[in-house]
Design an enzyme around this catalytic site. Structure first.
Site, short mmCIF file in Angstrom:
data_model
loop_
_atom_site.label_atom_id
_atom_site.label_comp_id
_atom_site.label_asym_id
_atom_site.label_seq_id
_atom_site.Cartn_x
_atom_site.Cartn_y
_atom_site.Cartn_z
N GLY A 32 -1.00 -16.42 -13.06
CA GLY A 32 -2.13 -16.68 -13.93
C GLY A 32 -3.49 -16.70 -13.26
O GLY A 32 -4.51 -16.78 -13.94
N GLY A 73 -8.21 -7.04 -4.44
CA GLY A 73 -9.31 -6.96 -5.40
C GLY A 73 -9.23 -5.68 -6.20
O GLY A 73 -9.20 -4.58 -5.63
N ILE A 78 3.98 -12.36 -3.07
CA ILE A 78 3.76 -12.65 -1.66
C ILE A 78 4.47 -11.61 -0.78
O ILE A 78 5.70 -11.60 -0.65
CB ILE A 78 4.26 -14.07 -1.30
CG1 ILE A 78 3.66 -15.10 -2.28
CG2 ILE A 78 3.89 -14.40 0.14
CD1 ILE A 78 2.14 -15.06 -2.39
N GLY A 135 5.65 20.39 -9.66
CA GLY A 135 6.39 20.59 -10.89
C GLY A 135 7.44 19.51 -11.07
O GLY A 135 7.25 18.36 -10.65
N GLU A 142 -9.63 -6.76 4.96
CA GLU A 142 -8.49 -6.53 4.09
C GLU A 142 -8.73 -5.32 3.20
O GLU A 142 -7.83 -4.49 2.99
CB GLU A 142 -8.24 -7.78 3.23
CG GLU A 142 -7.00 -7.69 2.37
CD GLU A 142 -6.70 -8.99 1.65
OE1 GLU A 142 -5.87 -8.96 0.72
OE2 GLU A 142 -7.29 -10.04 2.01
N ARG A 143 -9.93 -5.19 2.68
CA ARG A 143 -10.24 -4.05 1.81
C ARG A 143 -10.33 -2.76 2.61
O ARG A 143 -9.96 -1.69 2.12
CB ARG A 143 -11.52 -4.35 1.03
CG ARG A 143 -11.25 -5.38 -0.05
CD ARG A 143 -12.46 -6.02 -0.67
NE ARG A 143 -12.02 -6.98 -1.68
CZ ARG A 143 -12.76 -7.96 -2.18
NH1 ARG A 143 -14.01 -8.11 -1.76
NH2 ARG A 143 -12.26 -8.77 -3.09
N ALA A 177 0.03 -16.89 1.31
CA ALA A 177 0.32 -17.20 -0.09
C ALA A 177 -0.97 -17.64 -0.78
O ALA A 177 -1.38 -18.79 -0.69
CB ALA A 177 1.37 -18.29 -0.19
#
Length: 382
Positions: free
Chosen positions: A130, A367, A158, A342, A245-246, A125
């Site tokens: 924000g 990110g 999360i 299509g 992670e990336r 988490a």
């Protein structure tokens, strides 16, 4: 093009995973999408096969192989079958590294056997309403009170939070006006702790098989023995795992783009327009040829970065380059593939529709593309 990053052990693991996905995932996948989550039995099955414990030390029930290539194989095989194992991927690629790096011996004894067996499910988490990519702007707080931390705050987006038994929560334990990055701490909140509540399950555009929820913490007393690592050091911990992670996103992006082209080729060979297969049109050939070239370029980039990651040499800037390039390729490829279907491509009964909606978030999570460009620009001295 020839790939040389996998050994015989990786290929044996690939066969194990392929058989599991064909037997235990594909037949049930549509049902899981409707339910909005994967059942816990999937994790138990993966645990029994040893998939979840590959990186966990043998003394706790794992194999002790901290080799990211096994994680990459899992993603490639899921994409090959036109499914995703998103919550599994998050547990293995994003969350488990924090336990492996920062759990003390007592915590390892408590949690590692359950993580290896699939009995314990996890979530992390970080994101708050924000804050988004601004990790230093977190407002969830934890105040030390004797042998506990008193945790208050809210988290959103999360992954896996609905079923998680252990949630790593990033909380602010101190404030330094001169350094916004200081004072963040990792606390493991356990299912059932008073004051820990799971909010609504978020209704996403894609990634339907992956539950995504809001979490709230109202005076949750988290024992200090559930702290991962040192107090106030979490920002550095988070940064250390961002490259992997990336890469996880990048590996999935290339694998899913490749799957999109494969399923599109099968479709255009069968679909007829104006009395002839769509595959016979020059535009179809040129589009698929162009996509194939892009995918091979992205795959080569990913393979180099995977080896660098395994060797501990992948820089943050290079991880950003790979994620930026591969996710943009994925977006272009699945869009063009859907066009070749299509009107049928817009129907959810065709997997290209799912590949299309699932792909969109790849340029956002771990990110955004814009954040990747900022990181790359800094590496250029700009």
């Amino acid at each position: 093009m020839r790939r040389e990053i996998y050994t015989e052990d990786h290929e044996a693991f690939r066969q194990l995973v392929r058989e599991f996905i064909e037997k235990d995932v594909v037949p049930h996948y549509a049902e899981w999408e409707r339910a909005g989550r994967m059942p816990r039995t999937v994790f138990a099955r993966l645990g029994s096969l040893g998939v979840l414990g590959v990186a966990i030390p043998s003394e706790y029930g794992g194999a002790g192989e901290r080799d990211y290539r096994y994680n990459a194989v899992l993603q490639e095989e899921a994409a090959r079958a036109l499914v995703t194992l998103s919550t599994v991927r998050t547990q293995l690629d994003v969350i488990l590294p924090y336990f492996l790096e920062y759990a003390d011996e007592q915590q390892r004894q408590r949690w590692f056997p359950g993580l290896a067996s699939g009995e314990l499910l996890t979530a992390i988490a970080m994101t708050e309403p924000g804050t988004g990519s601004d990790l230093a702007g977190m407002r969830t707080s934890a105040v030390r009170d004797g042998e506990d931390y008193v945790l208050n705050g809210a988290k959103t987006f999360i992954t896996g939070g609905l079923l998680a038994d252990l949630v790593i929560v990033v909380a602010r334990t101190a404030t330094d006006p001169e350094n916004r990055r200081a004072g963040l701490t990792l606390l493991v909140v356990e299912d059932g702790m008073p004051g820990f509540e799971r909010g609504r399950v978020l209704d996403k555009m894609g990634c339907k098989v992956q539950d995504t929820v809001e979490l709230s913490f109202d005076d949750v007393r988290v024992p200090a023995v559930n702290r991962l690592g040192e107090e106030g050091a979490a920002f550095g911990y988070l940064g250390n795992n961002l490259a992997q992670e990336r890469m996880t996103v990048a590996v999935g992006s290339v694998a899913q783009a490749r799957a999109a082209v494969t399923t599109t080729i099968d479709y255009v060979k069968q679909r007829k327009a104006f009395g002839t297969p769509v595959a016979s049109f020059q535009n179809t050939k040129f589009e698929l040829a162009s996509m194939s070239a892009e995918i091979e370029a992205a795959q080569t980039m990913v393979d180099r970065a995977v080896l660098d990651l395994v060797e501990g040499e992948l820089s943050g800037a290079d991880a950003a380059r790979v994620k930026l390039f591969t996710t943009e390729v994925q977006g272009r490829v699945v869009d063009r593939c859907l066009q070749l279907f299509g009107g049928y491509g817009y129907m959810t009964e065709y997997p290209i529709a799912r590949l299309y909606t699932d792909a969109r978030v790849a340029r956002i999570y771990a990110g955004t593309s814009e954040v990747m460009k900022v990181i790359i620009a800094k590496s250029l001295g700009l």
